[in-house]
Design a protein around this motif. Structure first.
Motif, mmCIF file in Angstrom:
data_model
loop_
_atom_site.group_PDB
_atom_site.id
_atom_site.type_symbol
_atom_site.label_atom_id
_atom_site.label_comp_id
_atom_site.label_asym_id
_atom_site.label_seq_id
_atom_site.Cartn_x
_atom_site.Cartn_y
_atom_site.Cartn_z
ATOM 1 N N GLN A 1 -14.608 -0.235 -9.174
ATOM 2 C CA GLN A 1 -13.898 -0.946 -8.130
ATOM 3 C C GLN A 1 -13.351 0.043 -7.117
ATOM 4 O OE1 GLN A 1 -11.056 -2.855 -10.661
ATOM 5 N NE2 GLN A 1 -9.554 -1.238 -10.458
ATOM 6 N N VAL A 2 -13.118 -0.449 -5.912
ATOM 7 C CA VAL A 2 -12.482 0.324 -4.850
ATOM 8 C C VAL A 2 -11.391 -0.541 -4.268
ATOM 9 C CG1 VAL A 2 -12.757 1.463 -2.624
ATOM 10 C CG2 VAL A 2 -14.579 1.623 -4.319
ATOM 11 N N SER A 3 -10.173 -0.019 -4.209
ATOM 12 C CA SER A 3 -9.070 -0.751 -3.601
ATOM 13 C C SER A 3 -8.521 0.070 -2.460
ATOM 14 C CB SER A 3 -7.972 -1.039 -4.628
ATOM 15 O OG SER A 3 -7.485 0.164 -5.175
ATOM 16 N N SER A 4 -8.170 -0.600 -1.385
ATOM 17 C CA SER A 4 -7.654 0.080 -0.209
ATOM 18 C C SER A 4 -6.361 -0.579 0.207
ATOM 19 C CB SER A 4 -8.681 0.006 0.933
ATOM 20 O OG SER A 4 -8.134 0.530 2.127
ATOM 21 N N TYR B 1 -13.910 4.385 -10.352
ATOM 22 C CA TYR B 1 -13.713 3.508 -9.207
ATOM 23 C C TYR B 1 -12.893 4.240 -8.164
ATOM 24 C CZ TYR B 1 -9.062 2.298 -11.103
ATOM 25 O OH TYR B 1 -7.779 2.335 -11.595
ATOM 26 N N GLY B 2 -13.041 3.817 -6.931
ATOM 27 C CA GLY B 2 -12.417 4.516 -5.813
ATOM 28 C C GLY B 2 -11.226 3.772 -5.276
ATOM 29 N N LEU B 3 -10.419 4.478 -4.484
ATOM 30 C CA LEU B 3 -9.268 3.864 -3.827
ATOM 31 C C LEU B 3 -9.068 4.521 -2.472
ATOM 32 C CD1 LEU B 3 -6.474 5.872 -4.056
ATOM 33 C CD2 LEU B 3 -6.867 5.332 -6.450
ATOM 34 N N VAL B 4 -8.548 3.735 -1.555
ATOM 35 C CA VAL B 4 -8.243 4.201 -0.210
ATOM 36 C C VAL B 4 -6.881 3.646 0.157
ATOM 37 C CG1 VAL B 4 -8.954 4.270 2.197
ATOM 38 C CG2 VAL B 4 -10.685 4.163 0.392
ATOM 39 N N SER B 5 -5.969 4.510 0.589
ATOM 40 C CA SER B 5 -4.618 4.077 0.935
ATOM 41 C C SER B 5 -4.051 5.024 1.965
ATOM 42 C CB SER B 5 -3.717 4.050 -0.308
ATOM 43 O OG SER B 5 -2.383 3.846 0.059
ATOM 44 N N ASP B 6 -3.270 4.479 2.908
ATOM 45 C CA ASP B 6 -2.683 5.358 3.918
ATOM 46 C C ASP B 6 -1.603 6.256 3.317
ATOM 47 O OD1 ASP B 6 -0.872 3.333 3.446
ATOM 48 O OD2 ASP B 6 -0.179 3.220 5.521
ATOM 49 N N LYS B 7 -1.037 5.863 2.155
ATOM 50 C CA LYS B 7 -0.025 6.695 1.508
ATOM 51 C C LYS B 7 -0.613 7.627 0.460
ATOM 52 C CE LYS B 7 3.786 3.442 2.180
ATOM 53 N NZ LYS B 7 4.863 2.663 1.540
ATOM 54 N N LEU B 8 -1.725 7.225 -0.146
ATOM 55 C CA LEU B 8 -2.332 8.022 -1.211
ATOM 56 C C LEU B 8 -3.528 8.815 -0.737
ATOM 57 C CD1 LEU B 8 -2.278 5.354 -4.083
ATOM 58 C CD2 LEU B 8 -0.485 6.969 -3.423
ATOM 59 N N GLY B 9 -4.161 8.365 0.347
ATOM 60 C CA GLY B 9 -5.376 9.004 0.818
ATOM 61 C C GLY B 9 -6.599 8.421 0.135
ATOM 62 N N TYR B 10 -7.664 9.221 0.087
ATOM 63 C CA TYR B 10 -8.878 8.821 -0.617
ATOM 64 C C TYR B 10 -8.823 9.365 -2.039
ATOM 65 C CZ TYR B 10 -10.641 7.817 4.065
ATOM 66 O OH TYR B 10 -10.793 7.314 5.328
ATOM 67 N N GLY B 11 -9.324 8.566 -2.966
ATOM 68 C CA GLY B 11 -9.292 9.007 -4.353
ATOM 69 C C GLY B 11 -10.374 8.355 -5.173
ATOM 70 N N VAL B 12 -10.644 8.923 -6.333
ATOM 71 C CA VAL B 12 -11.597 8.357 -7.278
ATOM 72 C C VAL B 12 -11.019 8.508 -8.674
ATOM 73 C CG1 VAL B 12 -12.902 10.513 -7.414
ATOM 74 C CG2 VAL B 12 -13.962 8.374 -8.135
#
Length: 794
Positions: free
Chosen positions: A787-790, A240-251
Motif C-alpha cells: 500500500q501507499v498512503s499520502s 508499502y510506500g508513504l508520501v507526506s508533507d511532514k514525513l517526506g517519501y518513505g517505504v
C-alpha cells in the motif's frame, strides 16, 4: 506377444507397490494363455500375496481398467480404458497405463490426472512415474494445489517425493469452480525455473517476471515465497510506500521471523526522507495456557519542526505496548493491555505503526466466571490523544484548563473489583442476586471547567484519592395470572462506603471527613400484559408496561465525588431501569413510576416491526436528577422534572436487505425533539448503503449553547463483476460544513485486490484545518499486500 487378461478387471495388490501388481499380472497372463479364462480379482490377490511377500505390507494398490494385457516380449503390463490406480493415498487416472517391469516405471498416457495424497492435482497428456510414485516426469502439465494456486509448465520433474522442478513455468491463482472457468487470472509470475520444496515449504523462482494481463511489468532475478499451504515462514513481507508533507517519501519494509512453532516476531524499518528511520518490532509468544505480545516503535526525528502539536516536535518519539491473556485454570483468566506513548499525537502522525491505535486506555485484569458467579479485578491508566483546551471561556475559579494539561488530570484507577452472584435455589420463591463493587482512584490535579466565564465551576474530578465500596442485594419474583398478566415484585438494598483522602475544600462539603456512608433500600412492582392477536399473514403483540419504585431520598448529593456516573442517557433502553445512573457514584432516590407501551408485528413474509413509547414520573421525595452534583450532568437529562420527557424507539427489518432503527427523546411540553438517533441500511441490487442521523438539543447547563446535528452516510456501488465504488460523508447540519468525506474505487477477485481512495478530515484539533489522505492498496493472494498512503495537509 501379448494376451488379454480380463475385461473390467479389478486387481487389488494387498501387499502394496507396483512390483507386486506386476507379478500378479504376469502370473494371471500365463494362466490366461493356458486356459483362456478370466482371472478373478480374488485369484490375483492370492497370487500377489504368494509372489510379493517382501513388499511393504503397509502399502496397498488397487488397479481398475477395462482391459489389462501382458506383453511377454517387452515384459510390460498394459492397462487400457478408463484406467485408475490407487496407491498409498495417490491416484492416477489415464486412458492407458504401461508398467515396464525392467525399468520399474509406470507411464500414463492420454488425459492423465494425478491426484497426490496431499490433494494437489496434476493434469497432462503423458507422465512417467517411479514404481512408488515418489519420482516422476511430465511435459506440458498443470498443477493445481489445495490453496487454489496453479503451476503451468513446459516440463516438470519430481524427485525424492519432495522436490518438484518446473522449467519455463507460470505461477498464478485460480478461481472457485462456481466462477467462470475460462476467466484468465489478472496476474501471474513467469520464470525459467520454479523449484517447489515440499519439505522446506518454500517456492523459489529463478529469472522471473511479474506479469499483469499477460504483459511483464517487473523483472525479478530471484524470488522466493512460502508454500501457500503454510501460514508461518521467515522472510520479507510485501513493502508499502508513504508520501507526506511532514514525513517526506518513505517505504516500509517488514521482515517476518518464524522463530519457533510457539513464538515469532516481525521487524519493520521505514526510512523517510524528512524524518529519518522509523523502527517497529512486534514479538508474539503463545503458551499452552495463553499468549503474550510485546510491540515497540519509534524514531529520532530529523525535522521535528514539521509538527505543530505540543511535544510532537521532540526529537525522540515512540510507543511501547503489550497485551496478554493467560488461563489460570478452568474459570480464571489473567491478562493485560498496556500502552505507553511519548506524546498524544504519535499514533496520528505515524499511523503506520503496527499497533497504531489511540492507546488511550491501559488495563490489567484478573477475572473468573462460572454459571452463577463472576469476579473481576482490574486496574486502569489513561493516556489521552485529545489536545488541551484553548478557549478562555472555560476558565473556572483557579482551575483554568487553558495552559494546563488534561493528561495531568487523568486518574489512576487501582483497583476496580466487581463481584456478581446469583443463588441457585429460590429465596422466598424468587431469585436473589448479589453484586459488589470496590473502586479506588487517585488524581493529581483537579479537573474543572466553567460554562459562564468562571462564575460557576463544574468538576469532572477532584484531586486526591477516593475509594468506594458498594454492596447490593436484588430480589425478584414473577407471577402470571390466568389472563396472562405478569406481576413482578422486586426489592433491593444497596449500601456505599466512601473513603476520602485530602479532598479539595473548595470543591466539596466534605473537608475534614474521611469516611462517609450511604444506604438506599427500595421496593417495587412491574406489571406487563401482553395482548397477542393473530391474523392471516402474521401476528402482533401489544404490551402495556408499568413499573413503580419506592425508596427514600438520595443522600449527600453534590457532596460526594462522581467519576463513573457522569453519562446520563434517558431513552427506551433505560426507561425501565431501577436506577438510571450509569455507575455507582450516584444512587437514584425518590419514588418513581415508569410507564410504556410496547408493540411488535411479525409477518409471515419476514417483515418485523417493534416499537416502544413511554415516559417516567417522579411521584414523591427528592428528584435525584433535579439536584445537580459537582458536575451537573443531570440537568439536561430529560428527567429533572416531575414529568419526564417522552422516549420512543422504532425498529424495522424487512428481511430483504432494508433495516431501520431510531431512538428519540421528545420534550414533555411541546413534543419537540431533544435527542434523536436514527440509522438505516439497505442492500438493493448493486448498492450497499447506510445512513445515520444524530440530533442533540442545546444543553446550556453543561455548556452546549447550540444544538448539534450531524448526518453520516456511506455507500458502495458494484459496477462490474469485480469493480466497486465507495464513498462516505459526515456532514454538520448545524454549521453547514463537511466534517469528513472520502471517495474511492476498488477491484477485488480471488487472486487480486486494488483500491484507491481519498479522504478529508476537519475534526482534528492539531492546528491544521484539513487533513487529507490519499491511500493506494494492492493485494496479491499468496504473495502479499502492499500500500501507499499520502498525507496532504492544507
Amino acid at each position: 506377444m501379448s494376451f488379454p487378461v480380463s475385461l473390467n478387471t479389478e486387481i487389488w495388490a494387498g501387499k502394496g507397490r507396483l512390483l507386486a501388481a506386476a507379478s500378479a499380472l504376469a502370473v494371471a497372463a500365463s494362466l490366461c494363455s493356458a486356459a483362456m479364462a478370466p482371472v478373478r480379482a480374488q485369484d490375483a490377490q492370492g497370487l500377489t500375496a504368494d509372489l510379493a511377500g517382501h513388499v511393504n505390507p503397509n502399502s496397498e494398490l488397487l488397479l481398475e481398467a477395462s482391459e489389462v494385457t501382458y506383453d511377454f516380449d517387452n515384459d510390460q503390463i498394459i492397462a487400457t480404458g478408463d484406467v485408475q490406480v490407487y496407491y498409498d493415498g495417490n491416484t492416477v487416472q489415464a486412458h492407458r497405463i504401461v508398467f515396464d517391469r525392467k525399468s520399474q516405471q509406470l507411464r500414463a498416457l492420454g488425459n492423465v490426472i494425478f491426484i497426490e495424497a496431499s490433494g494437489n492435482v496434476v493434469r497432462t497428456e503423458e507422465m512417467t512415474l517411479s514404481e512408488d510414485f515418489s519420482e516422476g516426469f511430465a511435459r506440458a502439465l498443470q498443477i493445481d494445489t489445495t490453496k487454489r494456486t496453479r503451476f503451468l509448465a513446459e516440463k516438470a520433474r519430481r524427485e525424492g517425493d519432495n522436490v518438484t522442478t518446473i522449467e519455463n513455468g507460470v505461477y498464478t491463482v485460480y478461481t472457485k469452480p462456481t466462477n467462470p472457468p475460462n476467466k484468465p487470472p489478472l496476474w501471474r509470475v513467469r520464470a525459467e525455473k520454479i523449484v517447489h520444496n515440499q519439505q522446506e515449504k518454500i517456492i523459489r523462482f529463478e529469472n522471473a517476471a511479474f506479469e499483469v494481463y499477460g504483459k511483464p511489468i517487473a523483472w525479478l532475478p530471484f524470488l522466493s515465497m512460502p508454500d501457500p499451504s503454510i501460514k508461518r515462514k521467515s522472510g520479507f513481507l510485501m513493502p508499502y510506500g508513504l508520501v507526506s508533507d511532514k514525513l517526506g517519501y518513505g517505504v516500509t519494509v517488514p521482515y517476518y521471523w518464524a522463530l519457533s512453532p510457539h513464538y515469532d516476531m516481525t521487524t519493520t524499518l521505514t526510512p523517510m526522507t524528512k524524518q529519518g528511520l522509523f523502527g517497529d518490532v512486534e514479538y508474539r509468544h503463545r503458551f499452552e495456557a495463553g499468549q503474550v505480545s510485546v510491540s515497540a516503535a519509534g524514531l529520532f526525528q530529523a525535522q521535528p519542526s514539521q509538527f505543530s502539536t505540543p511535544r510532537a516536535d521532540d526529537r525522540w518519539r515512540g510507543a511501547v505496548s503489550s497485551s496478554a491473556s493467560f488461563s489460570l485454570g478452568k474459570d480464571w483468566t489473567l491478562g493485560w493491555n498496556v500502552t505507553y506513548k511519548s506524546d498524544r499525537a504519535f499514533f496520528r502522525d505515524y499511523s503506520f505503526a503496527s499497533f497504531g491505535d489511540n492507546g488511550e486506555t491501559s488495563e490489567i485484569f484478573l477475572e473468573g466466571n462460572t454459571d452463577r458467579n463472576a469476579l473481576s479485578v482490574r486496574a486502569y491508566a489513561f493516556q489521552l490523544s485529545q489536545e488541551d483546551y484553548e478557549d478562555s471561556d472555560f476558565d473556572a475559579n483557579g482551575f483554568s484548563p487553558v495552559g494546563s494539561s488534561l493528561q495531568d488530570k487523568q486518574p489512576l484507577v487501582l483497583p476496580v473489583i466487581d463481584y456478581d452472584y446469583v443463588f441457585a435455589d429460590p429465596i422466598l420463591a424468587g431469585e436473589l442476586s448479589l453484586a459488589a463493587n470496590f473502586t479506588s482512584l487517585t488524581r493529581d490535579e483537579t479537573d474543572a471547567f466553567s460554562i459562564d466565564g468562571g462564575t460557576t465551576a463544574k468538576f469532572r474530578g477532584v484531586d486526591g484519592t477516593f475509594s468506594r465500596l458498594s454492596l447490593k442485594g436484588d430480589w425478584r419474583r414473577t407471577f402470571i395470572d390466568p389472563l396472562g398478566q405478569s406481576f413482578t415484585p422486586f426489592a433491593y438494598m444497596r449500601g456505599d462506603l466512601f473513603f476520602l483522602a485530602s479532598p479539595d475544600a473548595d470543591v466539596t462539603a466534605l473537608a475534614g471527613e474521611t469516611f462517609v456512608g450511604r444506604a438506599m433500600p427500595a421496593i417495587g412492582l412491574e406489571y406487563r400484559y401482553p395482548i397477542i392477536a393473530t391474523f392471516d399473514g402474521g401476528n402482533q403483540i401489544l404490551e402495556p408496561v408499568a413499573q413503580v419504585v419506592a425508596r427514600p431520598d438520595e443522600q449527600r448529593i453534590g457532596e460526594l465525588p462522581n467519576d463513573d456516573a457522569q453519562s446520563i442517557v434517558f431513552d427506551t433502553t433505560t426507561l425501565f431501569d431501577y436506577d438510571k445512573f450509569s455507575g455507582f457514584d450516584r444512587a437514584e432516590g425518590g419514588t418513581r413510576l415508569n410507564v410504556g407501551l410496547n408493540y411488535k408485528l411479525q409477518l409471515d413474509s419476514g417483515y418485523y416491526l417493534s416499537g416502544l413509547f413511554g415516559r417516567s414520573y417522579h411521584l414523591a421525595g427528592e428528584n435525584s436528577y433535579a439536584t445537580p452534583d459537582i458536575l451537573g450532568a443531570t440537568a439536561d437529562s430529560g428527567l429533572a422534572g416531575d414529568l419526564s420527557d417522552y422516549v420512543g424507539s422504532l425498529y424495522l427489518d424487512t428481511q430483504y436487505g432494508v433495516k431501520l432503527g431510531a431512538q428519540a427523546r421528545l420534550d414533555k411540553d411541546d413534543f419537540s425533539v431533544n435527542r434523536l438517533q436514527a440509522q438505516a441500511s439497505a442492500i438493493y441490487g448493486p448498492v450497499v448503503s447506510s445512513l445515520a442521523y444524530a440530533f442533540l438539543g442545546a444543553q446550556p447547563d453543561v455548556g452546549i449553547d447550540e444544538p448539534r446535528e450531524e448526518l453520516l452516510g456511506a455507500a458502495t456501488l458494484r459496477l462490474e463483476e469485480n469493480w466497486r465504488m465507495f464513498g462516505s460523508m459526515r456532514y454538520d447540519l448545524q454549521n453547514s460544513n463537511i466534517v469528513q468525506d472520502g471517495l474511492g474505487v476498488g477491484y477485488d477477485d480471488e487472486g487480486f485486490s486494488l483500491s484507491v481512495s481519498f479522504s478529508e478530515d476537519r475534526s482534528r484539533n492539531d492546528g491544521d484545518s484539513v487533513n487529507r489522505m490519499l491511500y493506494f492498496r494492492v493485494g496479491l493472494r499468496t504473495i502479499g499486500n502492499t500500500q501507499v498512503s499520502s498525507g496532504i495537509l492544507n
